[in-house]
Each structure stands twice: as C-alpha cells, then as structure tokens.
Motif scaffolding. Structure first.
Motif, PDB file in Angstrom:
ATOM      1  N   LYS A  19       6.870  10.752   5.044  1.00  0.00           N
ATOM      2  CA  LYS A  19       7.069  10.023   3.795  1.00  0.00           C
ATOM      3  C   LYS A  19       5.750   9.940   3.029  1.00  0.00           C
ATOM      4  CE  LYS A  19      10.388   7.206   6.387  1.00  0.00           C
ATOM      5  NZ  LYS A  19      10.709   5.849   6.871  1.00  0.00           N
ATOM      6  N   ASN A  20       5.328  11.056   2.442  1.00  0.00           N
ATOM      7  CA  ASN A  20       4.005  11.132   1.820  1.00  0.00           C
ATOM      8  C   ASN A  20       3.807  10.124   0.693  1.00  0.00           C
ATOM      9  OD1 ASN A  20       3.270  13.232   3.543  1.00  0.00           O
ATOM     10  ND2 ASN A  20       4.073  14.795   2.163  1.00  0.00           N
ATOM     11  N   GLY A  21       4.851   9.927  -0.115  1.00  0.00           N
ATOM     12  CA  GLY A  21       4.745   8.976  -1.223  1.00  0.00           C
ATOM     13  C   GLY A  21       4.538   7.555  -0.731  1.00  0.00           C
ATOM     14  N   GLU A  22       5.325   7.162   0.273  1.00  0.00           N
ATOM     15  CA  GLU A  22       5.201   5.812   0.827  1.00  0.00           C
ATOM     16  C   GLU A  22       3.878   5.634   1.562  1.00  0.00           C
ATOM     17  OE1 GLU A  22       8.647   3.835   2.657  1.00  0.00           O
ATOM     18  OE2 GLU A  22       9.794   5.619   2.131  1.00  0.00           O
ATOM     19  N   LEU A  23       3.402   6.688   2.231  1.00  0.00           N
ATOM     20  CA  LEU A  23       2.126   6.609   2.934  1.00  0.00           C
ATOM     21  C   LEU A  23       0.966   6.420   1.952  1.00  0.00           C
ATOM     22  CD1 LEU A  23       2.599   9.368   5.669  1.00  0.00           C
ATOM     23  CD2 LEU A  23       2.343   6.907   6.060  1.00  0.00           C
ATOM     24  N   LEU A  24       1.069   7.063   0.776  1.00  0.00           N
ATOM     25  CA  LEU A  24       0.053   6.877  -0.259  1.00  0.00           C
ATOM     26  C   LEU A  24       0.060   5.436  -0.745  1.00  0.00           C
ATOM     27  CD1 LEU A  24      -2.079   7.912  -2.231  1.00  0.00           C
ATOM     28  CD2 LEU A  24      -0.217   8.641  -3.745  1.00  0.00           C
ATOM     29  N   LEU A  25       1.259   4.886  -0.941  1.00  0.00           N
ATOM     30  CA  LEU A  25       1.382   3.493  -1.369  1.00  0.00           C
ATOM     31  C   LEU A  25       0.832   2.557  -0.294  1.00  0.00           C
ATOM     32  CD1 LEU A  25       2.345   1.410  -3.402  1.00  0.00           C
ATOM     33  CD2 LEU A  25       4.652   1.586  -2.426  1.00  0.00           C
ATOM     34  N   LYS A  26       1.078   2.895   0.960  1.00  0.00           N
ATOM     35  CA  LYS A  26       0.547   2.099   2.077  1.00  0.00           C
ATOM     36  C   LYS A  26      -0.980   2.061   2.020  1.00  0.00           C
ATOM     37  CE  LYS A  26       0.144   2.371   7.178  1.00  0.00           C
ATOM     38  NZ  LYS A  26       0.534   1.021   7.614  1.00  0.00           N
ATOM     39  N   ALA A  27      -1.603   3.219   1.743  1.00  0.00           N
ATOM     40  CA  ALA A  27      -3.064   3.301   1.667  1.00  0.00           C
ATOM     41  C   ALA A  27      -3.597   2.437   0.520  1.00  0.00           C
ATOM     42  CB  ALA A  27      -3.502   4.746   1.490  1.00  0.00           C
ATOM     43  N   ILE A  28      -2.927   2.475  -0.633  1.00  0.00           N
ATOM     44  CA  ILE A  28      -3.336   1.676  -1.786  1.00  0.00           C
ATOM     45  C   ILE A  28      -3.221   0.189  -1.471  1.00  0.00           C
ATOM     46  CG2 ILE A  28      -2.781   1.066  -4.174  1.00  0.00           C
ATOM     47  CD1 ILE A  28      -1.843   3.986  -4.543  1.00  0.00           C
ATOM     48  N   LEU A  29      -2.105  -0.186  -0.837  1.00  0.00           N
ATOM     49  CA  LEU A  29      -1.895  -1.590  -0.476  1.00  0.00           C
ATOM     50  C   LEU A  29      -2.924  -2.057   0.549  1.00  0.00           C
ATOM     51  CD1 LEU A  29       2.022  -1.682  -0.254  1.00  0.00           C
ATOM     52  CD2 LEU A  29       0.568  -2.718  -2.015  1.00  0.00           C
ATOM     53  N   ASP A  30      -3.329  -1.159   1.444  1.00  0.00           N
ATOM     54  CA  ASP A  30      -4.353  -1.501   2.431  1.00  0.00           C
ATOM     55  C   ASP A  30      -5.639  -1.947   1.736  1.00  0.00           C
ATOM     56  OD1 ASP A  30      -2.952  -1.110   4.789  1.00  0.00           O
ATOM     57  OD2 ASP A  30      -3.503   0.999   4.967  1.00  0.00           O
ATOM     58  N   TYR A  31      -6.095  -1.156   0.757  1.00  0.00           N
ATOM     59  CA  TYR A  31      -7.325  -1.481   0.034  1.00  0.00           C
ATOM     60  C   TYR A  31      -7.184  -2.811  -0.721  1.00  0.00           C
ATOM     61  CZ  TYR A  31      -9.241   3.173   0.957  1.00  0.00           C
ATOM     62  OH  TYR A  31      -9.728   4.297   1.568  1.00  0.00           O
ATOM     63  N   LEU A  32      -6.072  -2.977  -1.419  1.00  0.00           N
ATOM     64  CA  LEU A  32      -5.856  -4.203  -2.185  1.00  0.00           C
ATOM     65  C   LEU A  32      -5.793  -5.420  -1.280  1.00  0.00           C
ATOM     66  CD1 LEU A  32      -3.192  -2.992  -4.785  1.00  0.00           C
ATOM     67  CD2 LEU A  32      -5.629  -3.374  -5.165  1.00  0.00           C
ATOM     68  N   PHE A  33      -5.086  -5.283  -0.159  1.00  0.00           N
ATOM     69  CA  PHE A  33      -4.914  -6.378   0.790  1.00  0.00           C
ATOM     70  C   PHE A  33      -6.255  -6.754   1.415  1.00  0.00           C
ATOM     71  CE2 PHE A  33      -2.818  -8.333   4.620  1.00  0.00           C
ATOM     72  CZ  PHE A  33      -2.031  -9.225   3.917  1.00  0.00           C
ATOM     73  N   ALA A  34      -7.049  -5.728   1.786  1.00  0.00           N
ATOM     74  CA  ALA A  34      -8.340  -5.973   2.424  1.00  0.00           C
ATOM     75  C   ALA A  34      -9.299  -6.692   1.477  1.00  0.00           C
ATOM     76  CB  ALA A  34      -8.948  -4.656   2.902  1.00  0.00           C
ATOM     77  N   ILE A  35      -9.370  -6.233   0.224  1.00  0.00           N
ATOM     78  CA  ILE A  35     -10.259  -6.865  -0.759  1.00  0.00           C
ATOM     79  C   ILE A  35      -9.848  -8.311  -1.004  1.00  0.00           C
ATOM     80  CG2 ILE A  35     -10.953  -6.859  -3.189  1.00  0.00           C
ATOM     81  CD1 ILE A  35     -10.761  -3.790  -3.099  1.00  0.00           C
ATOM     82  N   THR A  36      -8.532  -8.535  -1.162  1.00  0.00           N
ATOM     83  CA  THR A  36      -8.024  -9.886  -1.415  1.00  0.00           C
ATOM     84  C   THR A  36      -8.336 -10.828  -0.263  1.00  0.00           C
ATOM     85  OG1 THR A  36      -6.205  -8.987  -2.744  1.00  0.00           O
ATOM     86  CG2 THR A  36      -5.967 -11.236  -1.945  1.00  0.00           C
ATOM     87  N   LEU A  37      -8.098 -10.364   0.985  1.00  0.00           N
ATOM     88  CA  LEU A  37      -8.354 -11.210   2.149  1.00  0.00           C
ATOM     89  C   LEU A  37      -9.836 -11.527   2.316  1.00  0.00           C
ATOM     90  CD1 LEU A  37      -5.937  -9.871   4.928  1.00  0.00           C
ATOM     91  CD2 LEU A  37      -5.847 -12.062   3.724  1.00  0.00           C
ATOM     92  N   LEU A  38     -10.702 -10.543   2.065  1.00  0.00           N
ATOM     93  CA  LEU A  38     -12.139 -10.785   2.195  1.00  0.00           C
ATOM     94  C   LEU A  38     -12.606 -11.850   1.204  1.00  0.00           C
ATOM     95  CD1 LEU A  38     -13.563  -7.183   2.750  1.00  0.00           C
ATOM     96  CD2 LEU A  38     -13.681  -9.099   4.349  1.00  0.00           C
TER      97      LEU A  38
END
Length: 220
Positions: A19-38
């Motif tokens: 699921k390449n499209g969903e995996l790309l979205l997962k990667a984007i959400l990872d960055y956003l989630f990490a920045i927000t939590l920090l």
C-alpha cells in the motif's frame, strides 16, 4: 496477491504491505506526530531530564545500536533507566534471563536506577527520546520494535521478515497484556501479523492501546 505477468495470471508474494500511498501518508503522519509530541511534552521531557540527573550520575540519554528497515544499523535513543555501567554487567546476570530466544529480560533487574528507573520503564516514558529517531527517518511511531544486531544474528530465516518494515516506538507486542511473558516465537508472529495486516486504522488502534499501557504502567 494475483497480478498479470505478460498477460499470464500469476501469484506474487511480498515481504511487506503493498500500500504505497498509505505508507507515504504514514511517513508524513510520523513526522507531524513526532514534532507535535516533542513540543507538547517538552515540560515532561525536561522534568525527566532533571530527575535522572538528580537520581543517578552519568549521561541523561542512553543510545544503543539497533537494526532498522532491512537490517540497517542505527543508534536508538532512550532516557537512561539503568546505572552507568549496566552494559558491562550484563554478562554477570545473563543466567537470570526469564525469556526464551535471543532476547534478554528479567523482572527485577539489579542494574535499574531505584524508583525512577522502574517508573520510567513501567510507563514507557523512557522511550520518548525515540521521537528523535522518528524525525531522522530511522523509526516510525508504530512498527516492530528495533532489535539488537546480536539478536538478529540468531534469528531464523522467517523471523528476519520483521525487518521488512520500519521499526516503531510501539507495536502489537508492546500493547499485549502480560507482554513480558509472551514467548519469543509468539512475539515474532505478532510482528509478522502486523506487517501482513497493516493499515492506518491498525496503527490508530495500537496507539490507543499504547495509551492504556502507559496509564496503567504495564511496562517493565
């Protein structure tokens, strides 16, 4: 899955989700989630930083080489919960290991910083510096836990497939009840089950379960 190869219906096998499209979205959400939590958790991170400095001499962070996607080695970061010389004493207590397979875990590890170290491990707060690994693209928020290279060297061939997806801060095993009593083979099967059935919805469910684990202090 089935696909056509020069017009011939063929069965294709993959070691990871297609699921390449969903995996790309997962990667984007990872960055956003990490920045927000920090940002949001910065007061808590500072409090843990000060507490470790007060309770135990030595570095605040602990770093260790782990295996990431496709076996690539990287340094994972954690708040230090053990005494400064903990790594050198591992051989002395190797006989106390309570798990099967190449993993080392014991209930009352004498190397843990009294009180504070136990609290950080039970709540999982010691894992928060791995948000830095997420920002560096080495880890994901959700995914199989990154293993130590010496453990990977002892894997059977089928167990190495868990390296076909980016490692995460939390996973199915991390949220399982009595996770520290889970047999090594069952742990590996949980990771493969995650890879084979991966979806953004599954990641969301695991995150909700992780909140329960943190609140209830089920870690070790």
């Amino acid at each position: 899955h089935f696909e056509e190869y020069f017009g011939i219906p063929s069965m294709a096998f993959s070691t990871s989700p297609g699921k390449n499209g969903e995996l790309l979205l997962k990667a984007i959400l990872d960055y956003l989630f990490a920045i927000t939590l920090l940002i949001v958790l910065s007061p808590l991170l500072l409090a843990v930083f000060i507490a470790i400095k007060l309770f135990s001499p030595g570095p605040i962070l602990f770093s260790q080489v782990r295996c990431g996607l496709n076996g690539r080695k990287f340094r994972v970061y954690k708040f230090r919960t053990m005494l400064p010389d903990a790594e050198s004493k591992r051989e002395e207590i190797a006989h106390l290991n309570e798990t099967d397979g190449p993993v080392f875990k014991i209930k009352k590890d004498p190397r843990i910083i009294p009180c504070l170290g136990t609290f950080l491990r039970k709540t999982g707060l010691d894992e928060l510096p791995q948000l830095i690994n997420v920002l560096k693209g080495e880890m994901s928020i959700v995914g199989p836990r990154p293993p130590i290279p010496s453990e990977v060297d002892q894997y059977d061939l089928w167990q190495r497939r868990r390296l076909s997806m980016k490692p995460g801060m939390t996973c199915l095993w991390q949220t399982a009840r009595n996770r520290n009593e889970v047999r090594f083979e069952d742990w590996m099967n949980l990771d493969l089950q995650y890879i084979d059935n991966w979806s953004l919805k599954l990641d969301f469910v695991i995150l909700l379960k992780t909140v329960r684990v943190v609140v209830s202090g089920e870690g070790r």
